[in-house]
Design an enzyme around this catalytic site. Structure first.
Site, PDB file in Angstrom:
ATOM      1  N   GLY A  10       1.311  -1.154  -0.100  1.00 14.29           N
ATOM      2  CA  GLY A  10       0.037  -0.074   0.153  1.00 14.29           C
ATOM      3  C   GLY A  10       1.128   1.213  -0.222  1.00 14.29           C
ATOM      4  N   ASP A 127       0.394   1.112   9.170  1.00 20.38           N
ATOM      5  CA  ASP A 127      -0.319   0.457  10.342  1.00 20.38           C
ATOM      6  C   ASP A 127       0.912   0.985  11.246  1.00 20.38           C
ATOM      7  OD1 ASP A 127      -1.974   0.189   8.529  1.00 20.38           O
ATOM      8  OD2 ASP A 127      -0.987  -1.682   7.714  1.00 20.38           O
ATOM      9  N   ARG A 162     -25.042  13.363  20.090  1.00 25.74           N
ATOM     10  CA  ARG A 162     -24.829  11.681  19.131  1.00 25.74           C
ATOM     11  C   ARG A 162     -23.755  10.710  19.790  1.00 25.74           C
ATOM     12  NH1 ARG A 162     -26.051  14.255  13.165  1.00 25.74           N
ATOM     13  NH2 ARG A 162     -28.132  13.791  12.376  1.00 25.74           N
ATOM     14  N   MET A 169      -7.866   2.907   9.784  1.00 28.58           N
ATOM     15  CA  MET A 169      -7.196   1.446   9.222  1.00 28.58           C
ATOM     16  C   MET A 169      -6.016   0.934  10.191  1.00 28.58           C
ATOM     17  SD  MET A 169      -6.044   2.478   5.661  1.00 28.58           S
ATOM     18  CE  MET A 169      -7.958   1.871   4.323  1.00 28.58           C
ATOM     19  N   GLY A 170      -5.169   0.067   9.822  1.00 26.40           N
ATOM     20  CA  GLY A 170      -4.705  -1.252  11.082  1.00 26.40           C
ATOM     21  C   GLY A 170      -4.293  -2.557  10.764  1.00 26.40           C
ATOM     22  N   ARG A 171      -4.895  -2.976   9.685  1.00 28.19           N
ATOM     23  CA  ARG A 171      -4.480  -4.684   9.809  1.00 28.19           C
ATOM     24  C   ARG A 171      -5.095  -4.897  10.825  1.00 28.19           C
ATOM     25  NH1 ARG A 171      -1.424  -5.112   4.815  1.00 28.19           N
ATOM     26  NH2 ARG A 171      -3.150  -5.835   3.503  1.00 28.19           N
ATOM     27  N   GLU A 222      -9.821  -1.585  12.050  1.00 21.40           N
ATOM     28  CA  GLU A 222     -10.486  -2.197  11.644  1.00 21.40           C
ATOM     29  C   GLU A 222     -10.444  -3.577  11.088  1.00 21.40           C
ATOM     30  OE1 GLU A 222      -8.380  -2.171   6.934  1.00 21.40           O
ATOM     31  OE2 GLU A 222      -6.754  -2.159   8.373  1.00 21.40           O
ATOM     32  N   HIS A 276      -9.245   5.256   2.553  1.00 20.93           N
ATOM     33  CA  HIS A 276      -7.532   5.459   2.098  1.00 20.93           C
ATOM     34  C   HIS A 276      -7.138   6.751   2.695  1.00 20.93           C
ATOM     35  CE1 HIS A 276      -8.695   1.772   0.655  1.00 20.93           C
ATOM     36  NE2 HIS A 276      -7.789   1.403   0.238  1.00 20.93           N
ATOM     37  N   GLN A 278      -6.451   8.120   5.228  1.00 20.81           N
ATOM     38  CA  GLN A 278      -5.494   8.338   6.386  1.00 20.81           C
ATOM     39  C   GLN A 278      -4.397   8.345   5.648  1.00 20.81           C
ATOM     40  OE1 GLN A 278      -7.108   5.593   9.295  1.00 20.81           O
ATOM     41  NE2 GLN A 278      -7.968   4.738   7.850  1.00 20.81           N
TER      42      GLN A 278
HETATM   43  O1  F6P Z   1      -1.825  -1.571   5.246  1.00 25.24           O
HETATM   44  C1  F6P Z   1      -1.403  -0.725   4.907  1.00 25.24           C
HETATM   45  C2  F6P Z   1      -3.047  -0.612   4.517  1.00 25.24           C
HETATM   46  O2  F6P Z   1      -3.678   0.740   4.504  1.00 25.24           O
HETATM   47  C3  F6P Z   1      -4.886  -1.201   5.582  1.00 25.24           C
HETATM   48  O3  F6P Z   1      -4.452  -0.236   7.173  1.00 25.24           O
HETATM   49  C4  F6P Z   1      -5.229  -1.668   4.754  1.00 25.24           C
HETATM   50  O4  F6P Z   1      -6.365  -2.388   5.888  1.00 25.24           O
HETATM   51  C5  F6P Z   1      -5.065  -2.333   3.963  1.00 25.24           C
HETATM   52  O5  F6P Z   1      -3.448  -1.147   3.547  1.00 25.24           O
HETATM   53  C6  F6P Z   1      -5.984  -1.190   2.739  1.00 25.24           C
HETATM   54  O6  F6P Z   1      -5.476  -2.445   1.030  1.00 25.24           O
HETATM   55  P1  F6P Z   1      -5.768  -2.020   0.226  1.00 25.24           P
HETATM   56  O7  F6P Z   1      -5.493  -0.196   0.065  1.00 25.24           O
HETATM   57  O8  F6P Z   1      -5.574  -2.241  -0.970  1.00 25.24           O
HETATM   58  O9  F6P Z   1      -7.182  -1.568   0.263  1.00 25.24           O
END
Ligand code: F6P
Length: 346
Positions: A10, A127, A162, A169-171, A222, A276, A278
């Site tokens: 990525g 990440d 609310r 993100m962060g896998r 995520e 994305h 981020q």
């Molecule tokens: O590893 C970076 C990352 O942005 C993760 O945080 C995310 O799960 C993944 O890549 C998203 O991947 P793609 O760009 O293939 O959707």
């Protein structure tokens, strides 16, 4: 010495800063660099781009990568590694500088170990889950983007009474969530490493209501599973299809969590999935500096012939570690960061 440089996986803010610094550093040592387009795919296809002082000028603040990137895994392609070695020889490439996360650097490590490729690595990922280095570049930018989003969501949450769920993100690690949660003052943070049940999060929201705080910010990584008091748990995926490295596509846990919190607390809830955003755009000053230090270090390592190693941040020093140690295990959030975030929950 002719050095091929590639960016894989990525994209990430700071990639261009590394390319610029490594090209400059390499030039100062009497070598020169050629760019490889689209990560390992470019070495499979012999797809290059000249890198001169001119082409790397002005790219320091640019997001993305001027070389392009891909999630290509040559080891899943018949004869892939052999093709790379053939192309490297045909092009007269003496060494490869690979900039990437665990997947790209895992390929670099195997090509070095099993095929003798002269390779040096630079750690990249928003990440921050790569072992061997305290921090990767790109992470600070992602945390800054997420923190700004949390700040902005605070004011609208408060105006409307609310609950706001923010998915970051962060896998499979919660680095972005926990750090932006601390920086943004989140009222609950859900990360894979230290799960909170959905009921616990609902209680935190209601505890705030009891003391007159009719709004809450919940940050969820995520990769966090939804867990329940009963012991049941659920992984939410955007797609169960896997990429060339076996990763499923994450995303969507925030939406399910938001629905459940609304049901359990009776509070109007909205969900923001940062995605994305981020990863895009200009790197922070901190990431530019770290990326530049990594690029210069990589050029020094190449000059010294320290193959199979990766530039790494240890404390405030830029060091060298074995690639094999960096890609061996994932770096998870230590308890102390989660404990600090949790002081402010509820
Ligand atoms: O590893 C970076 C990352 O942005 C993760 O945080 C995310 O799960 C993944 O890549 C998203 O991947 P793609 O760009 O293939 O959707």
């Amino acid at each position: 010495m002719k050095v091929a440089i590639l960016t894989g996986g990525g994209d990430c803010p700071g990639l261009n800063a590394v390319i610029r610094a490594a090209a400059r550093g390499c030039g100062a040592c009497g070598g020169y660099m050629v760019g490889v387009q689209n990560g390992w795919q470019g070495l499979l296809e012999a797809n290059y781009k000249p890198l001169t002082l001119d082409t790397v000028s002005g790219i320091l603040p640019l997001g993305g990568t001027i070389l392009g990137t891909s999630r290509t895994n040559p080891f899943t392609q018949e004869g892939g590694p052999e093709q790379i070695m053939k192309n490297v020889e045909a092009e007269g490439i003496d060494a490869v500088l690979a900039i990437g996360g665990e997947d790209t650097l895992g390929v670099a490590m195997k090509l070095h170990r099993d095929f003798g490729l002269k390779v040096v690595g630079v750690p990249k990922t928003i990440d921050n889950d790569l072992s061997g280095t305290d921090y990767t570049f790109g992470f600070d930018t992602a945390v800054s983007v997420a923190t700004e989003a949390i700040d902005r969501l605070h004011s609208t949450a408060e105006s409307h009474n609310r609950t706001m769920v923010v998915e970051v993100m962060g896998r499979h690690t919660g680095w972005i969530a926990v750090m932006s949660g601390i920086a943004g003052g989140a009222d609950a943070v859900l990360i894979p490493e230290f799960p909170l049940t959905v009921e616990e999060v609902a209680e935190l929201v209601m505890r705030r209501q009891e003391r007159g705080k009719n709004f809450s910010i919940v940050v969820v990584s995520e990769g966090a599973k939804l867990t329940w008091h009963s012991g049941a748990e659920e992984s939410i995926l955007a797609s169960s299809e896997t990429d060339a490295f076996g990763h499923v596509r994450l995303g969507g846990v925030g939406s399910v969590l938001g629905q459940q919190l609304e049901r359990l607390t009776g509070t109007e809830t909205r969900v923001t999935i940062l995605g994305h955003v981020q990863r895009g755009g200009t790197p922070t000053a901190r990431d530019r500096i770290l990326a530049t230090r990594f690029g210069i270090k990589a050029a020094e390592m190449i000059e010294a012939g320290h193959w199979g190693k990766m530039a790494a941040l240890r404390g405030d020093r830029i060091d060298e570690v074995e690639l094999v140690d960096a890609v061996d295990t994932c770096k998870y959030v230590p308890r102390e960061f989660f404990d600090i975030a949790s002081v402010f929950f509820g």
